[in-house]
Scaffold this motif. Structure first.
Motif, short mmCIF file in Angstrom:
data_model
loop_
_atom_site.label_atom_id
_atom_site.label_comp_id
_atom_site.label_asym_id
_atom_site.label_seq_id
_atom_site.Cartn_x
_atom_site.Cartn_y
_atom_site.Cartn_z
N SER A 5 0.81 -1.17 -0.04
CA SER A 5 -0.11 -0.04 0.11
C SER A 5 0.83 1.14 0.14
O SER A 5 2.14 1.20 0.17
N LYS A 26 -4.45 0.30 -12.15
CA LYS A 26 -5.81 -0.38 -12.22
C LYS A 26 -5.21 -2.09 -11.97
O LYS A 26 -5.85 -2.84 -11.60
N VAL A 43 -4.12 -3.09 -8.52
CA VAL A 43 -5.23 -3.42 -7.76
C VAL A 43 -6.14 -4.56 -7.88
O VAL A 43 -6.65 -5.20 -7.18
N GLU A 44 -6.27 -4.57 -9.40
CA GLU A 44 -7.25 -5.87 -9.64
C GLU A 44 -6.48 -7.37 -9.42
O GLU A 44 -7.01 -8.14 -9.14
N ASP A 75 -4.71 -7.64 -6.78
CA ASP A 75 -4.30 -7.63 -5.38
C ASP A 75 -2.94 -7.35 -5.02
O ASP A 75 -2.36 -7.59 -3.91
N LEU A 87 -1.88 -4.27 -5.04
CA LEU A 87 -2.01 -3.03 -4.50
C LEU A 87 -3.30 -2.89 -3.68
O LEU A 87 -4.28 -3.08 -4.29
N CYS A 88 -2.95 -2.67 -2.33
CA CYS A 88 -4.10 -2.11 -1.67
C CYS A 88 -4.26 -0.57 -1.36
O CYS A 88 -3.29 -0.09 -1.04
N LEU A 89 -5.61 -0.18 -1.60
CA LEU A 89 -5.62 1.29 -1.26
C LEU A 89 -6.62 1.63 -0.07
O LEU A 89 -6.88 2.64 0.30
N LEU A 95 -10.58 3.36 -13.09
CA LEU A 95 -9.95 3.21 -11.83
C LEU A 95 -10.75 4.04 -10.74
O LEU A 95 -10.92 3.31 -9.70
N CYS A 110 -12.87 1.85 -7.48
CA CYS A 110 -12.62 1.86 -5.99
C CYS A 110 -12.57 3.09 -5.30
O CYS A 110 -12.77 3.41 -4.34
#
Length: 294
Positions: free
Chosen positions: A170, A232, A235-236, A238, A240-242, A275, A279
């Motif tokens: 993150s 993007k 994130v898809e 997993d 990178l966690c926001l 993006l 989320c």
């Protein structure tokens, strides 16, 4: 009586011979006349042919004049087409933007962009879920700030956030721009702001996504700078966690060599909107993330 009959027979024979001679002479004359007529007709035909040839010569010259007239008209058409092409070139976006005065981006610009993109395919209720209040936005850049000075204004307590951040996979601040080269420029220009924090490059040029995922798993990074397509994808998958992200900055006002902003490029525009929809808008509405337009 016998002498008279003999004379009469002799006379008729002579008459027959004379008539035969006369008939042969007439036939010869007829043949001569016919041959003369044929000669006359041939001569007349030759005259007519020569006359036709003499008459046809000016017609040929007339036909030769016609292509010259067409040939003279062709350059004029080309000139007209070139003039039209030049006029069309003046209608480029870059030429229009050169003459227009640059205006800083404001939150209403992003709202209008989302409504135009989703307005035709979404219901009224779905469109209301995509709306963001003014409290979701950071102060916009008025085109007088450098990137470091802008970050200092919107995030005055950066030193505390940097020390308290210890989560892997993150980042505290996410910066979205149009290209890898622009990402490198932004990283260099934030040296006065970042201090000792670690910055991760989040773009696809010369960097594989697996390498970025491994770096996020093993280390702690405070700022991520990259393109919307790679962010993007992370994130898809997993990578990178926001959940611990507090700020998301869009490089809204910067223009490339063609004077295009990031939202003027169709691919970058679509990936950024995807993006946001995936989320970011939800996190903004919950109050955990704030958007900034640099």
């Amino acid at each position: 009586m016998s002498h008279s009959t003999k004379r009469g027979s002799k006379g008729t024979g002579l008459q027959c011979k004379r008539t035969e001679k006369q008939s042969t002479i007439c036939l010869q004359q007829m043949n001569v006349d016919h041959s003369d007529d044929e000669a006359i007709e041939k001569a007349s035909d030759n005259k007519t042919e020569t006359h036709q040839d003499s008459d046809s010569k000016p017609a040929v010259t007339k036909k030769r004049k016609q292509p010259t007239e067409c040939f003279l008209s062709q350059p004029e058409e080309k000139q007209e087409s070139t003039v039209k092409a030049k006029r069309r070139k003046k209608k480029k976006i870059s030429d229009i933007l050169e003459k227009s005065v640059p205006k800083p981006g404001v939150p209403a610009d992003l709202q209008n962009l989302l409504s135009q993109h989703f307005g035709e395919n979404r219901s009224v209720i779905e469109m209301e879920e995509l709306k963001l209040s003014d409290s979701c936005f950071l102060p916009a850049n008025d085109l007088t700030h450098s990137f470091s000075s802008y970050l200092k204004e919107i995030c005055p307590k950066w030193a505390k956030l940097r020390k308290n951040h210890k989560e892997k996979k993150s980042v505290v601040m996410l910066v979205i721009c149009s290209s890898a080269l622009r990402a490198l420029e932004l990283i260099k220009s934030m040296t006065a702001f970042k201090g000792d924090c670690r910055v991760l490059k989040l773009f696809a040029k010369h960097i594989k996504i697996k390498e970025q995922m491994n770096m996020l798993e093993k280390g702690v990074f405070h700022i991520g700078v990259g393109t919307p397509g790679r962010v993007k994808a992370l994130v898809e998958q997993d990578g990178l966690c926001l959940n611990s992200t507090k700020y998301m900055i869009l490089d809204w006002n910067w223009r490339d060599q063609k004077l295009r902003r990031m939202m003027d490029i169709p691919e970058i525009k679509k990936e950024t909107i995807d993006l946001l929809e995936m989320c970011i808008i939800k996190l903004c509405r919950e109050g955990s993330v704030k958007l900034g337009l640099f």
